[in-house]
Design an enzyme around this catalytic site. Structure first.
Site, short mmCIF file in Angstrom:
data_model
loop_
_atom_site.label_atom_id
_atom_site.label_comp_id
_atom_site.label_asym_id
_atom_site.label_seq_id
_atom_site.Cartn_x
_atom_site.Cartn_y
_atom_site.Cartn_z
N HIS A 1 46.19 -10.92 -12.76
CA HIS A 1 47.10 -10.89 -11.61
C HIS A 1 48.49 -10.48 -12.04
O HIS A 1 48.83 -10.48 -13.22
CB HIS A 1 47.11 -12.26 -10.90
N CYS B 1 51.65 -8.35 -5.73
CA CYS B 1 50.33 -8.68 -6.28
C CYS B 1 49.18 -8.12 -5.44
O CYS B 1 48.13 -7.75 -5.98
CB CYS B 1 50.18 -10.19 -6.47
N HIS C 1 48.58 -15.27 -2.59
CA HIS C 1 48.69 -14.61 -3.89
C HIS C 1 47.33 -13.98 -4.18
O HIS C 1 46.29 -14.53 -3.80
CB HIS C 1 49.07 -15.60 -4.99
#
Length: 162
Positions: A35, A113, A23
């Site tokens: 994010h 992301c 991530h």
């Protein structure tokens, strides 16, 4: 003795190791990151969890890095600095902060992301995880096709000998 956590600087890309994927977030100061979190995220499941494949929307969030990372390892990874010139850190942070709270399109393959943070830092939307996955699928398909061809040729050769 625990390993020291890296000290990120403004605009740094933060790679958070999850089970089977990474991530990504952008460091904006005072321990916070911005994010892209899929709307389907379940509290405690981790951003960009497996459930993210089921959604086409995501929310831009500003949260403490320690909260986003949880118990997972993370590192500063400005991996494209040698290929692209990073935007000035104040501009990266400003752009990131302006997006907080917005709902954006989300796709594992084109708007995830990693695309998000690379666009903020470099002005280029890209995801090496997606590129790597596509390459892996392509290689696997090629190997499967080659194995099938070899099988057909061997079967034909065996029939001709009989």
């Amino acid at each position: 003795m625990a390993l020291a956590r890296p000290r990120p600087r403004l605009g740094d890309l933060i790679e958070i190791s999850r089970f089977g994927y990474a991530h990504w977030a952008i460091y904006v100061g005072d321990g916070y990151v911005v994010h892209l979190a899929p709307a389907s995220e379940i509290a405690g499941a981790g951003a960009a969890s497996v459930l993210s494949a089921l959604t086409n929307k995501a929310i831009v969030k500003k949260e403490l890095l320690s909260v986003v990372a949880g118990g997972d390892n993370y590192r500063v990874n400005n991996k494209h600095d040698d290929r692209y010139t990073p935007l000035p850190s104040n501009k990266i942070v400003k752009r990131a902060e302006e997006l907080v709270g917005q709902e954006l399109p989300y796709s594992l393959t084109s708007d995830n992301c990693e695309h998000f943070v690379n666009h903020l830092r470099y002005g280029v939307s890209r995801s090496d995880q997606v590129t790597g996955a596509v390459t892996t699928v392509g290689v696997a398909a090629g190997l499967l096709a080659a194995a099938s061809l070899v099988g057909i040729l061997l079967a034909r050769s065996k029939r001709e000998r009989q």
